[in-house]
Design a protein around this motif. Structure first.
Motif, PDB file in Angstrom:
ATOM      1  N   LEU A  67       0.864  -1.166   0.000  1.00  0.00           N
ATOM      2  CA  LEU A  67       0.000   0.000   0.000  1.00  0.00           C
ATOM      3  C   LEU A  67       0.911   1.229   0.000  1.00  0.00           C
ATOM      4  CD1 LEU A  67      -2.781   1.325   0.290  1.00  0.00           C
ATOM      5  CD2 LEU A  67      -2.526   1.110   2.752  1.00  0.00           C
ATOM      6  N   LEU A  68       1.036   1.874  -1.145  1.00  0.00           N
ATOM      7  CA  LEU A  68       1.928   3.021  -1.274  1.00  0.00           C
ATOM      8  C   LEU A  68       1.190   4.340  -1.229  1.00  0.00           C
ATOM      9  CD1 LEU A  68       4.357   1.784  -4.046  1.00  0.00           C
ATOM     10  CD2 LEU A  68       4.750   1.868  -1.597  1.00  0.00           C
ATOM     11  N   ALA A  69      -0.129   4.279  -1.346  1.00  0.00           N
ATOM     12  CA  ALA A  69      -0.954   5.482  -1.345  1.00  0.00           C
ATOM     13  C   ALA A  69      -0.416   6.463  -2.374  1.00  0.00           C
ATOM     14  CB  ALA A  69      -1.029   6.067   0.058  1.00  0.00           C
ATOM     15  N   SER A  70      -0.366   7.721  -2.045  1.00  0.00           N
ATOM     16  CA  SER A  70       0.012   8.732  -3.033  1.00  0.00           C
ATOM     17  C   SER A  70       1.506   8.768  -3.332  1.00  0.00           C
ATOM     18  CB  SER A  70      -0.478  10.105  -2.571  1.00  0.00           C
ATOM     19  OG  SER A  70      -1.891  10.129  -2.642  1.00  0.00           O
ATOM     20  N   GLN A  71       2.316   8.046  -2.587  1.00  0.00           N
ATOM     21  CA  GLN A  71       3.744   8.003  -2.890  1.00  0.00           C
ATOM     22  C   GLN A  71       3.999   7.479  -4.295  1.00  0.00           C
ATOM     23  OE1 GLN A  71       6.210   9.232  -1.027  1.00  0.00           O
ATOM     24  NE2 GLN A  71       4.685   9.885   0.434  1.00  0.00           N
ATOM     25  N   SER A  72       3.153   6.545  -4.733  1.00  0.00           N
ATOM     26  CA  SER A  72       3.365   5.960  -6.058  1.00  0.00           C
ATOM     27  C   SER A  72       3.035   6.938  -7.180  1.00  0.00           C
ATOM     28  CB  SER A  72       2.551   4.684  -6.209  1.00  0.00           C
ATOM     29  OG  SER A  72       1.168   4.970  -6.122  1.00  0.00           O
ATOM     30  N   LYS A  73       2.268   7.966  -6.910  1.00  0.00           N
ATOM     31  CA  LYS A  73       1.920   8.930  -7.955  1.00  0.00           C
ATOM     32  C   LYS A  73       3.162   9.650  -8.485  1.00  0.00           C
ATOM     33  CE  LYS A  73      -2.876   9.835  -6.686  1.00  0.00           C
ATOM     34  NZ  LYS A  73      -3.024   8.854  -5.613  1.00  0.00           N
ATOM     35  N   MET A  74       4.094   9.985  -7.618  1.00  0.00           N
ATOM     36  CA  MET A  74       5.322  10.656  -8.053  1.00  0.00           C
ATOM     37  C   MET A  74       6.113   9.763  -8.998  1.00  0.00           C
ATOM     38  SD  MET A  74       6.672  12.397  -4.527  1.00  0.00           S
ATOM     39  CE  MET A  74       6.386  10.948  -3.521  1.00  0.00           C
ATOM     40  N   ILE A  75       6.194   8.497  -8.651  1.00  0.00           N
ATOM     41  CA  ILE A  75       6.958   7.565  -9.461  1.00  0.00           C
ATOM     42  C   ILE A  75       6.240   7.321 -10.782  1.00  0.00           C
ATOM     43  CG2 ILE A  75       7.817   5.198  -9.570  1.00  0.00           C
ATOM     44  CD1 ILE A  75       8.101   5.553  -6.420  1.00  0.00           C
ATOM     45  N   THR A  76       4.929   7.144 -10.724  1.00  0.00           N
ATOM     46  CA  THR A  76       4.152   6.954 -11.953  1.00  0.00           C
ATOM     47  C   THR A  76       4.336   8.144 -12.880  1.00  0.00           C
ATOM     48  OG1 THR A  76       2.523   5.582 -10.799  1.00  0.00           O
ATOM     49  CG2 THR A  76       1.826   6.598 -12.877  1.00  0.00           C
TER      50      THR A  76
END
Length: 170
Positions: A88-97
């Motif tokens: 569960l990465l929540a919004s952290q993954s948005k930066m990487i995406t």
């Protein structure tokens, strides 16, 4: 800071948290000898136990080439973490995406203003509102709604934070 390796695993560097657990020296700088490992361990353990969202992953803090704090938590029924483990990465993954998508734009593999459905049709995926672009997904202005539902608003006309938009980008 998050780093992405070739197998798409995420490693969390807790560098910015270290000053919170350090003893101040004359210059108020964190040095290898100034990190209070006991305070750090208690603080991380408390954060992990009291957080409303479960923590799944690995924390490894290294000082002078030696581990000073290690913690691993797997999902229920899973024996060990692997590159296929869910997190569960929540919004952290948005930066990487966003970084991966913009890298694909730089390489000419994607166009920011090209309709999303052009890419989804090639991949034989379900289609969304025909006017949604990659740019709008990136800047939360697509109005994207789940398949089978009307778009929330005309793409590009408003801003609305969108988890779904980044799931589609990913």
């Amino acid at each position: 800071m998050l780093f992405l390796d070739k197998r798409w695993r995420f490693t969390c560097m807790l560098v910015c948290a270290l000053p919170l657990f350090a003893s101040a020296n004359e210059n108020s700088r964190v040095t290898q000898s100034s990190i209070n490992v006991e305070v750090l361990t208690r603080a991380f353990d408390k954060i992990i136990v009291t957080n409303e969202r479960p923590f799944y992953g690995v924390i490894l803090l290294v000082q002078g080439g030696e581990p000073i704090y290690e913690y691993q938590q797997t999902t229920e029924g899973q024996k060990a973490l692997s590159s296929a483990s869910p997190f569960l990465l929540a919004s952290q993954s948005k930066m990487i995406t966003a970084a991966v998508v913009l890298n694909a734009v730089d390489e000419g593999k994607l166009l920011l203003n090209k309709p999303l459905n052009d890419y989804l049709a090639q991949a034989k995926q379900a289609l969304y509102h025909p006017d949604i672009t990659i740019r709008q997904l990136l800047n939360h202005s697509s109005g994207i709604a789940p398949i089978g539902q009307n778009n929330r608003f005309t793409p590009g006309s408003q801003f609305q934070y969108s988890n779904l938009g980044y799931e589609v980008l990913a």
